[in-house]
Motif scaffolding. Structure first.
Motif, PDB file in Angstrom:
ATOM      1  N   VAL A 102       0.865  -1.183   0.000  1.00 19.02           N
ATOM      2  CA  VAL A 102       0.000   0.000   0.000  1.00 19.02           C
ATOM      3  C   VAL A 102       0.902   1.233   0.000  1.00 19.02           C
ATOM      4  O   VAL A 102       1.771   1.370   0.861  1.00 19.02           O
TER       5      VAL A 102
ATOM      6  N   GLN B 242      -2.918   5.222  -6.588  1.00 17.67           N
ATOM      7  CA  GLN B 242      -2.486   3.837  -6.779  1.00 17.67           C
ATOM      8  C   GLN B 242      -3.621   2.922  -7.265  1.00 17.67           C
ATOM      9  O   GLN B 242      -3.364   1.837  -7.758  1.00 17.67           O
TER      10      GLN B 242
ATOM     11  N   GLN C 207      -7.765   4.855   0.325  1.00 16.06           N
ATOM     12  CA  GLN C 207      -6.688   4.121   0.986  1.00 16.06           C
ATOM     13  C   GLN C 207      -7.209   2.822   1.594  1.00 16.06           C
ATOM     14  O   GLN C 207      -6.503   1.816   1.647  1.00 16.06           O
TER      15      GLN C 207
ATOM     16  N   ALA D 282      -7.291   0.419  -1.122  1.00 15.76           N
ATOM     17  CA  ALA D 282      -5.922  -0.048  -1.400  1.00 15.76           C
ATOM     18  C   ALA D 282      -5.503  -1.117  -0.387  1.00 15.76           C
ATOM     19  O   ALA D 282      -4.823  -2.088  -0.740  1.00 15.76           O
ATOM     20  N   ILE D 283      -5.911  -0.955   0.867  1.00 15.41           N
ATOM     21  CA  ILE D 283      -5.590  -1.960   1.891  1.00 15.41           C
ATOM     22  C   ILE D 283      -6.321  -3.266   1.582  1.00 15.41           C
ATOM     23  O   ILE D 283      -5.734  -4.351   1.606  1.00 15.41           O
TER      24      ILE D 283
ATOM     25  N   ALA E  74      -4.636  -4.994  -1.218  1.00 13.60           N
ATOM     26  CA  ALA E  74      -3.378  -5.653  -0.840  1.00 13.60           C
ATOM     27  C   ALA E  74      -3.642  -6.939  -0.057  1.00 13.60           C
ATOM     28  O   ALA E  74      -2.853  -7.877  -0.104  1.00 13.60           O
TER      29      ALA E  74
ATOM     30  N   MET F 142       3.598  -1.148   3.894  1.00 12.26           N
ATOM     31  CA  MET F 142       2.825   0.094   3.795  1.00 12.26           C
ATOM     32  C   MET F 142       3.762   1.295   3.891  1.00 12.26           C
ATOM     33  O   MET F 142       4.505   1.440   4.849  1.00 12.26           O
TER      34      MET F 142
ATOM     35  N   PRO G 229       0.814   5.292   4.294  1.00 16.18           N
ATOM     36  CA  PRO G 229      -0.462   5.232   3.569  1.00 16.18           C
ATOM     37  C   PRO G 229      -1.449   6.327   3.972  1.00 16.18           C
ATOM     38  O   PRO G 229      -2.344   6.648   3.203  1.00 16.18           O
TER      39      PRO G 229
END
Ligand SMILES: Nc1ncnc2c1ncn2[C@@H]1O[C@H](COP(=O)(O)OP(=O)(O)OP(=O)(O)O)[C@@H](O)[C@H]1O
Ligand SMILES: [Mg+2]
Length: 252
Positions: free
Chosen positions: A79, A85, A140, A143-144, A147, A157, A160
């Motif tokens: 992340v 991203q 975010q 994104a976590i 991942a 990370m 982040p």
């Protein structure tokens, strides 16, 4: 679990070599939450990127699960700080399902898993939303979830939550602490925020200013959820700050 042994990294530039990481060694145990703190430019991102396998160290060795790191792998989820991203043309669900698609997981199964991960970061209601309709904090969280979706043992990370406002950042830290408790991933989390490190970490690795060396390892043995206003919390913060601002010994 993760071993970083005598790792040095020199960037080649038009002005010559830049030493970014200088003989760094540390390790992380299974399910440990490790924070890497240090001033801007000390080599935190460089170290994390080598663990991610984006490029090899100039010297030294990195092992994950006993295996020498050799390129990227699905055993490590990443992340970044940057909201950009995520894939803008994919929904939240589509973003989270991406790694599973790469792995060849069937559509219904990857959607089931992706939805489960979105639930973990409390975003299941936004599964069909595109990134530009989500706040920075929500992006975010996607994104976590992304991942975590292919179930890597390690989560890497890089600051982040650094671009979020303070209130959202606090909320994100609480959520991440919950996610970590639920998933027990081994986490390496880069930050220059000392309070964030004390809130999240089992152990904090403190780096020197550029070129980054490891200066100290500080265990944080406070019960969770942690109270940032407690005396013990503030004492840990002070200790980290002391390490961070300590002058180098000897001639530089
Ligand atoms: N691609 C590159 N080429 C040359 N030098 C680089 C490159 N990337 C980083 N550096 C240099 O290496 C050093 C470490 O950079 P790095 O980005 O790892 O630091 P950092 O600790 O992550 O900083 P920040 O907290 O600002 O993100 C810095 O001096 C930086 O200028
Ligand atoms: Mg960085």
């Amino acid at each position: 679990m993760i071993e970083v042994k005598n790792v040095t990294l020199e960037y080649g530039t038009s002005e010559g070599k830049v030493l970014a990481v200088d003989n760094a060694s540390f390790s992380a145990k299974e399910s440990e939450f490790l924070c890497l703190v240090g001033p801007s430019g000390c080599g935190k991102t460089t170290l994390l990127n080598m663990i991610a396998g984006f490029f090899p160290p100039t010297q030294g060795e990195i092992r994950v699960h006993g295996q020498a790191v050799n390129g990227q792998g699905l055993d490590r989820g990443i992340v970044f700080q940057d909201f950009a991203q995520l894939f803008p043309w994919r929904t939240a669900l589509g973003n989270v399902a991406f790694g599973l698609e790469m792995k060849g997981v069937a559509k219904s199964e990857r959607e089931r898993i992706a939805l489960e991960q979105l639930r973990l970061v409390k975003l299941e209601k936004f599964a069909g939303s595109f990134p530009h309709h989500l706040s920075g904090g929500m992006q975010q969280r996607v994104a976590i979830a992304r991942a975590l979706a292919y179930n890597p043992g390690v989560l890497l990370m890089d600051e982040p939550f650094a671009a979020l406002d303070a209130l959202t950042r606090d909320e994100m830290q609480r959520l991440l602490a919950e996610v970590w408790r639920a998933t027990r991933k081994t986490v390496i989390y880069v930050t220059h925020n000392v309070a964030e490190a004390v809130y999240l970490a089992d152990r904090v690795i403190v780096m020197t200013p550029h070129p980054g060396r490891i200066r100290a390892e500080v265990p944080v043995r406070l019960p969770r959820p942690r109270d940032p206003l407690s005396v013990e919390f503030l004492e840990h913060q002070k200790m980290l700050l002391r390490h961070l601002t300590q002058k180098e010994e000897g001639p530089s």
